[in-house]
Design an enzyme around this catalytic site. Structure first.
Site, PDB file in Angstrom:
ATOM      1  N   HIS A  23       2.148  -5.937  -4.314  1.00 37.56           N
ATOM      2  CA  HIS A  23       0.937  -5.222  -4.738  1.00 37.56           C
ATOM      3  C   HIS A  23       1.237  -4.486  -6.052  1.00 37.56           C
ATOM      4  O   HIS A  23       1.124  -3.249  -6.122  1.00 37.56           O
ATOM      5  CB  HIS A  23       0.453  -4.220  -3.676  1.00 37.56           C
ATOM      6  CG  HIS A  23      -0.273  -4.862  -2.525  1.00 37.56           C
ATOM      7  ND1 HIS A  23      -0.500  -4.220  -1.331  1.00 37.56           N
ATOM      8  CD2 HIS A  23      -0.845  -6.084  -2.390  1.00 37.56           C
ATOM      9  CE1 HIS A  23      -1.163  -5.019  -0.517  1.00 37.56           C
ATOM     10  NE2 HIS A  23      -1.385  -6.157  -1.124  1.00 37.56           N
ATOM     11  N   HIS A  79      -7.323 -16.403   3.510  1.00 36.59           N
ATOM     12  CA  HIS A  79      -7.426 -15.129   2.788  1.00 36.59           C
ATOM     13  C   HIS A  79      -7.276 -15.443   1.302  1.00 36.59           C
ATOM     14  O   HIS A  79      -6.404 -16.221   0.916  1.00 36.59           O
ATOM     15  CB  HIS A  79      -6.293 -14.235   3.297  1.00 36.59           C
ATOM     16  CG  HIS A  79      -6.120 -12.911   2.638  1.00 36.59           C
ATOM     17  ND1 HIS A  79      -7.141 -12.181   2.098  1.00 36.59           N
ATOM     18  CD2 HIS A  79      -4.988 -12.164   2.460  1.00 36.59           C
ATOM     19  CE1 HIS A  79      -6.652 -11.052   1.610  1.00 36.59           C
ATOM     20  NE2 HIS A  79      -5.356 -11.026   1.811  1.00 36.59           N
ATOM     21  N   GLU A  81      -6.434 -13.437  -1.262  1.00 36.34           N
ATOM     22  CA  GLU A  81      -5.502 -12.700  -2.118  1.00 36.34           C
ATOM     23  C   GLU A  81      -4.482 -13.693  -2.695  1.00 36.34           C
ATOM     24  O   GLU A  81      -4.050 -14.630  -2.019  1.00 36.34           O
ATOM     25  CB  GLU A  81      -4.806 -11.581  -1.331  1.00 36.34           C
ATOM     26  CG  GLU A  81      -4.082 -10.606  -2.248  1.00 36.34           C
ATOM     27  CD  GLU A  81      -3.676  -9.301  -1.565  1.00 36.34           C
ATOM     28  OE1 GLU A  81      -3.905  -9.142  -0.355  1.00 36.34           O
ATOM     29  OE2 GLU A  81      -3.113  -8.434  -2.267  1.00 36.34           O
ATOM     30  N   ASP A  83      -1.437 -13.930  -3.276  1.00 35.42           N
ATOM     31  CA  ASP A  83      -0.140 -14.297  -2.689  1.00 35.42           C
ATOM     32  C   ASP A  83      -0.288 -15.478  -1.730  1.00 35.42           C
ATOM     33  O   ASP A  83       0.707 -16.112  -1.376  1.00 35.42           O
ATOM     34  CB  ASP A  83       0.537 -13.096  -1.984  1.00 35.42           C
ATOM     35  CG  ASP A  83      -0.348 -12.367  -1.017  1.00 35.42           C
ATOM     36  OD1 ASP A  83      -1.566 -12.333  -1.220  1.00 35.42           O
ATOM     37  OD2 ASP A  83       0.183 -11.811  -0.040  1.00 35.42           O
ATOM     38  N   HIS A 147      -6.795  -7.613   6.032  1.00 37.26           N
ATOM     39  CA  HIS A 147      -7.136  -6.353   5.402  1.00 37.26           C
ATOM     40  C   HIS A 147      -8.146  -6.489   4.268  1.00 37.26           C
ATOM     41  O   HIS A 147      -8.395  -5.499   3.552  1.00 37.26           O
ATOM     42  CB  HIS A 147      -5.849  -5.669   4.883  1.00 37.26           C
ATOM     43  CG  HIS A 147      -5.200  -6.433   3.746  1.00 37.26           C
ATOM     44  ND1 HIS A 147      -4.857  -5.819   2.570  1.00 37.26           N
ATOM     45  CD2 HIS A 147      -4.873  -7.725   3.579  1.00 37.26           C
ATOM     46  CE1 HIS A 147      -4.297  -6.703   1.741  1.00 37.26           C
ATOM     47  NE2 HIS A 147      -4.316  -7.869   2.337  1.00 37.26           N
ATOM     48  N   ASP A 166      -2.281 -12.221   7.170  1.00 34.54           N
ATOM     49  CA  ASP A 166      -1.539 -10.984   6.928  1.00 34.54           C
ATOM     50  C   ASP A 166      -1.243 -10.198   8.210  1.00 34.54           C
ATOM     51  O   ASP A 166      -0.208  -9.522   8.302  1.00 34.54           O
ATOM     52  CB  ASP A 166      -2.309 -10.087   5.958  1.00 34.54           C
ATOM     53  CG  ASP A 166      -2.140 -10.513   4.513  1.00 34.54           C
ATOM     54  OD1 ASP A 166      -1.118 -11.145   4.190  1.00 34.54           O
ATOM     55  OD2 ASP A 166      -3.026 -10.218   3.699  1.00 34.54           O
ATOM     56  N   TYR A 194       5.021  -2.549   7.244  1.00 33.86           N
ATOM     57  CA  TYR A 194       3.870  -3.357   6.840  1.00 33.86           C
ATOM     58  C   TYR A 194       2.593  -2.809   7.485  1.00 33.86           C
ATOM     59  O   TYR A 194       1.564  -2.639   6.833  1.00 33.86           O
ATOM     60  CB  TYR A 194       4.126  -4.792   7.285  1.00 33.86           C
ATOM     61  CG  TYR A 194       3.152  -5.831   6.806  1.00 33.86           C
ATOM     62  CD1 TYR A 194       3.443  -6.616   5.689  1.00 33.86           C
ATOM     63  CD2 TYR A 194       1.971  -6.065   7.477  1.00 33.86           C
ATOM     64  CE1 TYR A 194       2.562  -7.586   5.254  1.00 33.86           C
ATOM     65  CE2 TYR A 194       1.088  -7.029   7.056  1.00 33.86           C
ATOM     66  CZ  TYR A 194       1.392  -7.791   5.942  1.00 33.86           C
ATOM     67  OH  TYR A 194       0.511  -8.757   5.525  1.00 33.86           O
ATOM     68  N   HIS A 227       3.413 -13.736   6.129  1.00 31.29           N
ATOM     69  CA  HIS A 227       4.626 -13.142   5.539  1.00 31.29           C
ATOM     70  C   HIS A 227       5.669 -12.956   6.633  1.00 31.29           C
ATOM     71  O   HIS A 227       5.350 -12.491   7.735  1.00 31.29           O
ATOM     72  CB  HIS A 227       4.339 -11.752   4.955  1.00 31.29           C
ATOM     73  CG  HIS A 227       3.351 -11.742   3.835  1.00 31.29           C
ATOM     74  ND1 HIS A 227       3.629 -12.221   2.573  1.00 31.29           N
ATOM     75  CD2 HIS A 227       2.075 -11.287   3.782  1.00 31.29           C
ATOM     76  CE1 HIS A 227       2.564 -12.065   1.802  1.00 31.29           C
ATOM     77  NE2 HIS A 227       1.613 -11.505   2.518  1.00 31.29           N
TER      78      HIS A 227
HETATM   79 FE1  FEO Z   1      -3.510  -9.723   1.654  1.00 29.98          FE
HETATM   80 FE2  FEO Z   1      -0.541 -11.283   1.954  1.00 29.98          FE
HETATM   81  O1  FEO Z   1      -2.182 -10.927   1.175  1.00 29.98           O
END
Ligand code: FEO
Length: 395
Positions: A23, A79, A81, A83, A147, A166, A194, A227
């Site tokens: 982030h 998702h 995002e 990543d 999230h 996530d 996390y 992750h």
């Molecule tokens: Fe919300 Fe691992 O991205």
């Protein structure tokens, strides 16, 4: 290089041993991280998520070394995002017509980031299913605000795998991939960090989602997050942990966090720590100089704590900037059911304690009135006031 998960399911992600921050610079990744993508090869071939933008060329190359890209029937984007979606544009250049399954919000996030490229989006909602052959289906479960608004999970029937994205993840580079092969202390610590730093602000949403998942009565053999380690030994353990953490979690622990200019505030901090230990030896107390400690690790300890005591000297009619930024981050986490207190030294105007108290209230803490305001250097009277503060916060 793929890693086998179960039957015809493989991991095809990227293990990022060198990642130090996530982030931007907002989240420290002391044990690296991974971006987990998964490949399902039943009668239909399905890719679940991709990896972060900097690794997009490696991702597409590695995937192509495993399968003919044209064999991919469906892409699931859990998702948007970057990543997890950061390699999508490179992949779609190769297979532009492949259907993408995602939430309506994910279409917005993907088009917002990568432009309107005419990708073949198929919007799904909770309960929708995709038949992938061999008697197996993918069942979609919206995970709105866990999230991001676009977040989603996928449950694979037959193999009983929940691809949770996530949720239930950890920033942890673990080559062995599975929870039972990982270093359990690191795994548990990173899962909690996390949760505390990424998921905690959405605890209200999470509680409802966990209830909904229970009502679905899914048989879950494996939880495969986006992750860190894949939970296969006892996947319900991390769900139970999330239930505990989402319900105003606290241990018998107090964090004392401060910054100091000329040691006045530091001396009070150390006195408060001594007093906690003296008055309640069974209470775990942890002391951090905010400017010298990792923000995310300290917040993880605050998340575990029943109380937080914050100190800053007064500077320019306010608090020291390291404490101000830290309190702003604390507010974002929306922690509940915790008590707070303030202390600080000053030379002239002395606003710091009142400002900290206000900021702790804004962050949702139940703030006690007892405090320590020390003019110039702490006196015996100030140290006695520290004793009073500690008695009150322990009461
Ligand atoms: Fe919300 Fe691992 O991205």
């Amino acid at each position: 290089m793929r890693k086998h998960i179960k039957n015809n399911v493989s991991w095809v992600g990227f293990i990022d041993w060198e990642l130090e921050k996530f982030h931007g610079d907002d989240y420290s990744t002391m044990n690296g991280s991974s971006q987990n993508a998964y490949l399902i090869e039943e009668e239909k071939t399905v890719l679940i998520d991709t990896v972060w933008t900097p690794h997009r060329s490696d991702f597409v190359e590695n995937l192509e070394s495993e399968i003919d890209l044209n064999r991919i029937d469906y892409i699931i984007v859990n998702h948007g995002e970057c990543d997890h979606s950061g390699s999508l544009a490179s992949l779609m250049k190769r297979i532009p017509h492949t259907p993408i399954y995602c939430t309506a919000a994910a279409v917005k996030s993907l088009e917002g980031q990568y432009g309107k490229s005419g990708w073949n989006f198929n919007i799904v909602k909770t309960g929708d299913e995709l038949d992938i052959g061999n008697g197996k289906k993918l069942r979609f479960i919206e995970m709105k605000m866990l999230h991001w608004p676009d977040s989603m999970a996928v449950y694979m029937t037959g193999d009983n795998i929940l691809f949770s994205n996530d949720a239930f993840g950890q920033h942890y580079a673990v080559e062995e991939l599975f929870d039972d092969l990982a270093d359990s202390a690191v795994l548990d610590g990173e899962a909690l960090k996390y949760y505390a730093n990424i998921i905690a602000p959405y605890a209200n949403v999470l509680r409802k989602k966990l209830d909904e998942l229970k009502k679905m009565q899914l048989d879950i053999d494996i939880i495969a997050p986006s992750h860190g380690a894949v939970w296969r030994q006892n996947p319900m353990r991390i769900i139970e942990k999330y239930e505990q953490w989402a319900n105003d979690y606290k241990e018998n622990q107090i964090v004392v966090a401060y910054d100091t200019m000329y040691e006045g505030t530091a001396k009070i901090a150390r006195k408060i720590v001594e007093e906690i230990n003296e008055q309640s030896p069974e209470t775990v107390v942890k002391l951090y100089n905010i400017s010298k400690s990792d923000k995310n690790d300290v917040m993880t300890e605050v998340f575990k704590s029943k109380s937080l005591i914050v100190g800053s000297p007064t500077i320019s009619n306010s608090i020291i900037s390291g404490v101000a930024g830290w309190l702003e981050y604390l507010k974002q986490l929306k922690l509940k059911n915790k008590r707070g207190a303030a202390f600080g030294s000053y030379g002239w105007s002395g606003e710091s304690v009142n400002i900290i108290q206000d900021k702790l209230r804004e962050a949702g803490f139940d703030v006690i009135d007892e405090n320590v305001k020390s003019l110039w250097n702490p006196t015996d009277e100030d140290f006695n006031q520290a004793k009073v503060l500690v008695s009150s916060i322990l009461a």
